[in-house]
Design an enzyme around this catalytic site. Structure first.
Site, PDB file in Angstrom:
ATOM      1  N   GLU A 276       7.736   4.475  20.938  1.00  0.00           N
ATOM      2  CA  GLU A 276       7.559   5.176  19.747  1.00  0.00           C
ATOM      3  C   GLU A 276       7.913   4.179  18.441  1.00  0.00           C
ATOM      4  OE1 GLU A 276      11.295   6.929  19.242  1.00  0.00           O
ATOM      5  OE2 GLU A 276      11.211   8.164  20.710  1.00  0.00           O
ATOM      6  N   PRO A 277       6.052   3.653  18.374  1.00  0.00           N
ATOM      7  CA  PRO A 277       5.771   2.198  17.360  1.00  0.00           C
ATOM      8  C   PRO A 277       5.505   3.140  16.158  1.00  0.00           C
ATOM      9  CG  PRO A 277       4.075   2.928  19.457  1.00  0.00           C
ATOM     10  CD  PRO A 277       5.146   3.655  19.485  1.00  0.00           C
ATOM     11  N   CYS A 346       9.864   3.511 -15.805  1.00  0.00           N
ATOM     12  CA  CYS A 346      10.716   2.808 -16.742  1.00  0.00           C
ATOM     13  C   CYS A 346      12.228   2.228 -15.822  1.00  0.00           C
ATOM     14  CB  CYS A 346      11.378   4.020 -17.773  1.00  0.00           C
ATOM     15  SG  CYS A 346      10.467   4.546 -18.299  1.00  0.00           S
ATOM     16  N   GLU A 347      12.727   1.101 -14.917  1.00  0.00           N
ATOM     17  CA  GLU A 347      13.088   0.315 -14.030  1.00  0.00           C
ATOM     18  C   GLU A 347      13.015  -1.109 -13.850  1.00  0.00           C
ATOM     19  OE1 GLU A 347      15.966   2.194 -12.102  1.00  0.00           O
ATOM     20  OE2 GLU A 347      14.768   3.928 -12.237  1.00  0.00           O
TER      21      GLU A 347
END
Ligand code: LLP
Length: 425
Positions: A276-277, A346-347
């Protein structure tokens, strides 16, 4: 990383045969750019490595679920690994065959299970005993048989970021390999269920294949024990997880070496191997194109403020992930600077790089944030009411608009503004 997909020609960065500066002029920034041939090449590398083995390559849709990419992979013969009804909907929307789908995930809802059963997906990777009973009940109601594998947690330490390591007993994923035999024995007697597989996935961005091989060894031992009990296991699903180099100093886990080390055991056991790449197919095929808004100095620190932000690409903020950042137009005379490359959100956590050495840049310059084809756009949000970027698939000289940039109308679609204010309320 810069390979033949992204190359400088006369100082201008190209994706295949298209200059990124031309794409920016046509479609604006920020924009995700993917190379179709790079995606196909990576998928073909899996196909070539698996040649001669009974296998299924189920691309992990969560890594990049754009329909154009799913369609390109489907055309190459990919199946799909999904974790939600929404991902199944996407596979169906690109014309994918539900019979090539494996459905993983720790908390499948009744509606999702019903949807998957009605569409006759290939198999469910069950992650708990309760889920096996739930699938049995729904399958009986619908008069269908669900093919299942049980995802076991082999208690192997995948050496990666703690948020993307999944194979330890303390993690929420799968069932304890020690308890698996009892659950298999119970599942084998349930109506509406055909137990055919063992699955595991121990983590993502694994640069060393040893933990994967250790997990495979444990899964194969379980297959033997189950067969000895009369449970006819036919499928072994080893999940995804092969990593990619995000820094020049890193080396990708080699697909061929990995498969060749597995091959004798899988061949000998007469199993169909499913992989499942996700990341290893799309990560290096993509970049995020962004434009410098301005430079700013606060005390000793220099900030390069760009028009992309953590809402467009959250990997640096969430996993302290490293992404190379390169100029789209090289200027050999540019000084070197050391700066934080940040977005407008704004972080304080809104950054793409901290203390990074770069050539000096000016407002309007374009930068490419590399190796962002996986877990880039799919994790994007509208935080700060920012519009999610467009996605473009480059095929030779063609630029395909795989997803248009959002508009302000998209931003408020489905919301109500007249609560309690309509006449008579
Ligand atoms: N199969 C299962 C059951 C998975 O949980 C995953 C990824 C995959 C396959 C695909 O793994 P890959 O080949 O892409 O390593 N957002 C994180 C990565 C989360 C991976 C979650 N599971 C990041 O940006 O690094």
């Amino acid at each position: 990383m810069l390979d033949k997909t992204f190359t400088y020609r006369n100082g201008f960065l190209f994706c295949e045969d298209v200059a990124l500066s031309d794409i920016a002029a046509l479609h604006g920034t920020p924009a995700y750019i993917y190379s179709k041939s790079a995606i196909i090449d990576r998928f073909r590398a899996y196909k070539a490595a698996l040649k001669g083995l009974s296998h299924r390559i189920c691309y992990s849709v969560k890594a990049n679920s754009n329909l154009a990419i799913l369609a390109a992979l489907k055309a190459e013969g990919a199946g799909f690994d999904i974790v939600s009804g929404g991902e199944l909907y996407r596979v169906l929307a690109c014309g994918g065959d539900p019979r090539s789908v494996v459905f993983s995930g720790v908390g499948k809802t009744e509606a999702e299970i019903r949807f998957a059963l009605e569409r006759e997906i290939h198999s469910f990777n069950c992650e708990s005993e309760a889920e096996v009973y739930l699938i049995s009940r729904i399958a009986v109601e619908l008069g269908r048989t669900a093919v299942i594998a049980i995802r076991v947690n082999p208690d192997v330490n995948a050496i990666t970021h703690p948020y993307i390591s999944t194979g330890l007993r303390e993690h929420k994923f799968g069932v304890d390999i020690g308890a698996a035999e009892r659950i298999y024995a119970a599942a084998a007697h349930l109506p509406g269920i055909s137990v055919q597989g063992v699955s595991c996935h121990i983590g993502s961005q694994l640069l060393d294949v040893e933990p994967l091989l250790e997990a495979a060894g444990k899964a194969l031992e379980l297959v033997s024990r189950l067969r000895a009990q009369g449970i006819p296991i036919r499928n072994l699903d080893l999940g995804g997880g092969l990593g990619v180099p995000y820094r020049a100093s890193e080396r990708a886990a080699d697909i061929e070496t990995f498969i060749n080390r597995l091959r004798p055991n899988v061949e000998g056991a007469g199993l169909t191997l499913t992989l499942e790449p996700g990341r290893s197919i799309v990560a290096e095929a993509g970049l995020l194109l962004t434009r410098v808004l301005l430079n700013k100095c606060n005390g000793q620190k220099t900030f390069v403020i760009v028009d992309a932000a953590m809402n467009d690409l959250i990997r640096p903020s969430l996993y302290q992930a490293h992404h190379e950042i390169v100029p789209v137009c090289q200027d050999p005379r540019a000084d070197r600077i050391r700066a934080d490359v940040v977005g407008p959100v704004c972080e304080t956590g809104d950054f793409f790089a901290r203390g990074r050495e770069l050539p000096s840049v000016h407002p309007g310059d374009l930068l490419a944030i590399q190796t962002t084809g996986a877990y880039g756009f799919v994790l994007a949000s509208n935080y700060n009411s920012r519009l999610r970027p467009c996605e473009l698939l480059v095929d030779g000289t063609r630029i395909i608009l795989a997803r248009r940039r959002e508009t302000y109308e998209d931003l408020i679609r489905g919301e109500l503004s007249n609560i309690g204010t309509e006449p008579g309320a």
